[in-house]
Design a protein around this motif. Structure first.
Motif, PDB file in Angstrom:
ATOM      1  N   GLU A  90     -13.646  -2.180   1.289  1.00  0.00           N
ATOM      2  CA  GLU A  90     -13.638  -0.719   1.355  1.00  0.00           C
ATOM      3  C   GLU A  90     -12.463  -0.179   0.555  1.00  0.00           C
ATOM      4  O   GLU A  90     -11.311  -0.498   0.844  1.00  0.00           O
ATOM      5  N   ARG A  91     -12.778   0.599  -0.464  1.00  0.00           N
ATOM      6  CA  ARG A  91     -11.711   1.202  -1.252  1.00  0.00           C
ATOM      7  C   ARG A  91     -11.965   2.682  -1.276  1.00  0.00           C
ATOM      8  O   ARG A  91     -13.034   3.142  -1.650  1.00  0.00           O
ATOM      9  N   LEU A  92     -10.968   3.435  -0.846  1.00  0.00           N
ATOM     10  CA  LEU A  92     -11.164   4.878  -0.772  1.00  0.00           C
ATOM     11  C   LEU A  92     -10.583   5.554  -2.013  1.00  0.00           C
ATOM     12  O   LEU A  92     -11.082   6.560  -2.487  1.00  0.00           O
ATOM     13  N   ALA A  93      -9.507   5.001  -2.518  1.00  0.00           N
ATOM     14  CA  ALA A  93      -8.841   5.643  -3.657  1.00  0.00           C
ATOM     15  C   ALA A  93      -9.626   5.358  -4.942  1.00  0.00           C
ATOM     16  O   ALA A  93     -10.418   4.424  -4.984  1.00  0.00           O
TER      17      ALA A  93
ATOM     18  N   LEU B 228     -11.418   2.390   6.751  1.00  0.00           N
ATOM     19  CA  LEU B 228     -10.263   1.731   6.121  1.00  0.00           C
ATOM     20  C   LEU B 228     -10.221   0.233   6.300  1.00  0.00           C
ATOM     21  O   LEU B 228      -9.834  -0.492   5.403  1.00  0.00           O
TER      22      LEU B 228
ATOM     23  N   TYR C 116       0.352   3.848  -2.895  1.00  0.00           N
ATOM     24  CA  TYR C 116      -0.227   5.187  -2.654  1.00  0.00           C
ATOM     25  C   TYR C 116       0.842   6.224  -2.279  1.00  0.00           C
ATOM     26  O   TYR C 116       0.526   7.301  -1.820  1.00  0.00           O
TER      27      TYR C 116
ATOM     28  N   GLY D 117      -7.086  -5.905   1.611  1.00  0.00           N
ATOM     29  CA  GLY D 117      -5.795  -6.040   2.296  1.00  0.00           C
ATOM     30  C   GLY D 117      -5.837  -5.597   3.747  1.00  0.00           C
ATOM     31  O   GLY D 117      -5.457  -6.352   4.658  1.00  0.00           O
ATOM     32  N   LEU D 118      -6.323  -4.375   3.984  1.00  0.00           N
ATOM     33  CA  LEU D 118      -6.291  -3.853   5.355  1.00  0.00           C
ATOM     34  C   LEU D 118      -7.266  -4.599   6.262  1.00  0.00           C
ATOM     35  O   LEU D 118      -7.030  -4.746   7.459  1.00  0.00           O
TER      36      LEU D 118
ATOM     37  N   ASP E  79       4.520   6.416   4.697  1.00  0.00           N
ATOM     38  CA  ASP E  79       4.786   6.940   3.343  1.00  0.00           C
ATOM     39  C   ASP E  79       4.468   8.423   3.333  1.00  0.00           C
ATOM     40  O   ASP E  79       3.921   8.961   4.295  1.00  0.00           O
TER      41      ASP E  79
ATOM     42  N   GLY F  47      -9.745  -3.924  -2.053  1.00  0.00           N
ATOM     43  CA  GLY F  47     -10.215  -3.343  -0.786  1.00  0.00           C
ATOM     44  C   GLY F  47     -10.282  -4.385   0.311  1.00  0.00           C
ATOM     45  O   GLY F  47     -11.123  -4.308   1.210  1.00  0.00           O
TER      46      GLY F  47
ATOM     47  N   ASN G 254       0.837  -1.211   0.000  1.00  0.00           N
ATOM     48  CA  ASN G 254       0.000   0.000   0.000  1.00  0.00           C
ATOM     49  C   ASN G 254       0.865   1.251   0.000  1.00  0.00           C
ATOM     50  O   ASN G 254       0.572   2.220  -0.698  1.00  0.00           O
TER      51      ASN G 254
END
Ligand code: ADP
Length: 552
Positions: free
Chosen positions: A501-504, A496, A460, A515-516, A483, A513, A456
């Motif tokens: 859930e994908r914000l980007a 998150l 990002y 991984g986290l 980062d 959405g 990530n």
């Protein structure tokens, strides 16, 4: 001199009645009569003439009570004679029922006569009745509102279909009805009773037996079946079983069940009749009116909306179950060919590598393509693995294989594997993991956590430097990845770690959405926690904190 209207020829008229007295009484707006103590009228004034619509001449010389309708005579006579005998004045209300008029009568004795003065109070009475009606209406509206508020609460506290309906019937009995039931339409045209309550519980069983004997049907001409078919309320304020069922067995049953009135209202949702709510009265003090019908309809509306919520909830649960099972099947199906494909491509690459014997012609140019294929395969494998993980975790099958390990060493070992990815993204990586950070964790899962966070950060991180740090104290260790990339808006941070859930933007960044969410499940399973500090445009720091459990 002779007073107007006075029976001057009557020997019993006292002298003064002819003079001053009657002049005043003549003008009086209230009806006035005075009589001898035996009740014979000596004088009546014009107001009394107007009230009774009779001529004075007809009345004088008659007994006062004989001027009234027969039913009222004894009452007046009795009171009159008591006043005449005792001299105690009396006052009472007097209702002239045939003409719906009310009076207050005052009787008193003076100078050997009994005076009777009547004041009409019809308009006060009517106003009083209107006020009482308004008051009763307001009280009823208040009671209904309170009942509905309570009903909404009770109905909303469950999402289970039958449970909602049972609560509904329990709510209605006894405040609204002696008995209450809910019936639902069945696809074969029959009717199923799904809930019932009665102040006499044995009647619930009796009524079930009755309906086994005389089943309800959707094509019934009246009653519950008709309401289920048409969605129109049915209200019978007074039920005479013989009128509906003749003198047959059904009528006997209905009499035994003691039904004297009922209201059946439809439970409607989006134009569909879900069921029918029936309130039954057994003829106690209660009488059903249109206000009760409105209340029952209101109650039915609320119940229908609870049922709707319940249905949506069940459907959503089923959809989630279907999705999860699809995920599980799909990820397994995808994984199998991927594994053998990966092995084959590995073998192919080995054959193309310099020094391989025999040398494959054109190996140099082909190997670059194979490396690219391997990269794509690795990416695909990691996506499929995420899907597999999700279905495992959702099914409660995340098992940890704990072992003694050093998180700092693991990090130092893993970071170089990202060299190619980092180079492609143009990110420099600073690693601070010199001190051992030992504990008892699942090595592969910790690898997965670090991989996710690092991927990530690269994805990002906008090509800016990335810092990876491992530190520890006596009881905890921390792994943080920082980062300087796009960052995350504060209001989005709580989402998150949710699944899917994908914000980007999907256009700029790939990903499922997941991984986290997986990282959080792993960290939670190891009794740790994950924190994020981030600001849009200023980058993010994800920190995993793990307790160092005492060794077993
Ligand atoms: P994905 O596979 O879509 O990246 P993740 O669960 O890993 O799924 O992340 C969920 C979302 O969180 C991402 O879509 C992204 O919007 C946001 N996110 C995760 N890590 C970062 C980061 N380091 N910087 C900015 N946004 C991030």
């Amino acid at each position: 001199m002779t007073g107007q209207g006075l029976a001057s020829d009557d020997a019993r008229v006292p002298d003064d009645a002819a003079g001053l007295d009657t002049v005043l009484w003549e003008q009086f707006p209230e009806s006035v009569a005075f009589c001898a103590t035996d009740g014979v009228c000596l004088y009546v004034n014009p107001a009394l003439e107007r009230t009774y619509g009779r001529q004075r001449g007809e009345m004088l010389g008659q007994r006062l009570w004989d001027l009234y309708p027969e039913a009222l005579r004894p009452q007046l006579q009795e009171r009159f004679l008591r006043v005449a005998a005792t001299g105690e004045p009396a006052e009472f209300e007097w209702h002239l029922a045939p003409r719906e008029r009310w009076f207050v009568k005052r009787l008193f004795r003076s100078h050997g006569r009994v005076y009777v003065i009547s004041r009409e109070i019809t308009s006060e009475k009517k106003q009083e009745a209107i006020l009482r009606g308004l008051y009763d209406e307001t009280r009823r509206a208040q009671r209904h509102a309170a009942f509905l508020a309570q009903a909404s609460e009770v109905l909303a506290s469950s999402l289970e279909h039958d449970e909602i309906l049972q609560r509904l019937t329990n709510l209605a009995v006894p405040p609204l009805a002696d008995g209450c039931c809910v019936d639902v339409p069945m696809p074969d045209g029959s009717v199923r009773r799904v809930a019932a309550a009665h102040v006499r519980p044995e009647l619930v069983t009796r009524s079930r037996e009755y309906h086994e004997r005389f089943p309800l049907r959707l094509d019934d001409a009246t009653g519950i079946g008709k309401v289920l078919r048409t969605g129109v309320t049915e209200f019978v304020p007074e039920l005479r079983p013989e009128a509906l069922f003749g003198d047959g067995e059904a009528a006997r049953w209905v009499r035994e069940l003691g039904v004297s009135a009922f209201i059946t209202v439809p439970l409607m949702s989006r134009g569909r009749v879900l069921g029918a709510l029936t309130l039954v009265n057994s003829g106690g003090g209660r009488r059903y009116t249109q206000a009760d019908v409105r209340l029952a309809e209101d109650l039915a509306r609320r119940a229908a909306s609870s049922l709707d919520n319940g249905r949506l909830y069940t459907e959503a649960q089923e959809a989630i179950r279907a999705r999860d099972s699809f995920l599980s099947v799909a990820s397994h199906e995808l994984n199998t060919p991927l594994t053998s494909l990966t092995l084959n491509v590995q073998a192919l690459r080995r054959q193309l590598e310099p020094g391989h014997d025999p040398v494959v012609p054109g190996a140099d140019s082909t190997i670059t393509k194979v490396v690219a294929v391997q990269r794509q395969l690795a990416r695909m494998s990691s996506l499929v693995r995420e899907l597999l993980d999700v279905s495992r975790i959702t099914a409660g099958r995340l098992r940890l294989e704990r072992e003694d390990m050093d998180l700092a060493a693991l990090t130092r070992e893993l970071v170089p594997r990202f060299a190619e990815e980092l180079a492609r993204a143009g990110c420099a990586l600073r690693l601070e993991a010199a001190e051992p950070a030992t504990g008892h964790w699942d090595r592969l899962r910790m690898e997965q956590v670090l991989q996710n966070l690092l991927s990530n950060a690269i994805k990002y991180g906008r090509g800016r430097p990335i810092d990876v740090r491992v530190s520890s104290d006596e009881t905890r260790v921390w792994l943080s990845v920082t980062d300087e990339g796009v960052g995350i808006a504060p209001e989005a941070q709580h989402r998150l770690f949710q699944r899917f859930e994908r914000l980007a933007s999907e256009r700029h960044y790939g990903g499922l959405g997941l991984g986290l969410w997986i990282v959080k499940q792993i960290v939670d399973a190891m009794d740790g926690r994950i924190l994020v500090r981030s600001a849009p445009g200023r980058g993010s720091t994800f920190t995993v904190e793990l307790p160092r459990p005492a060794r077993e």
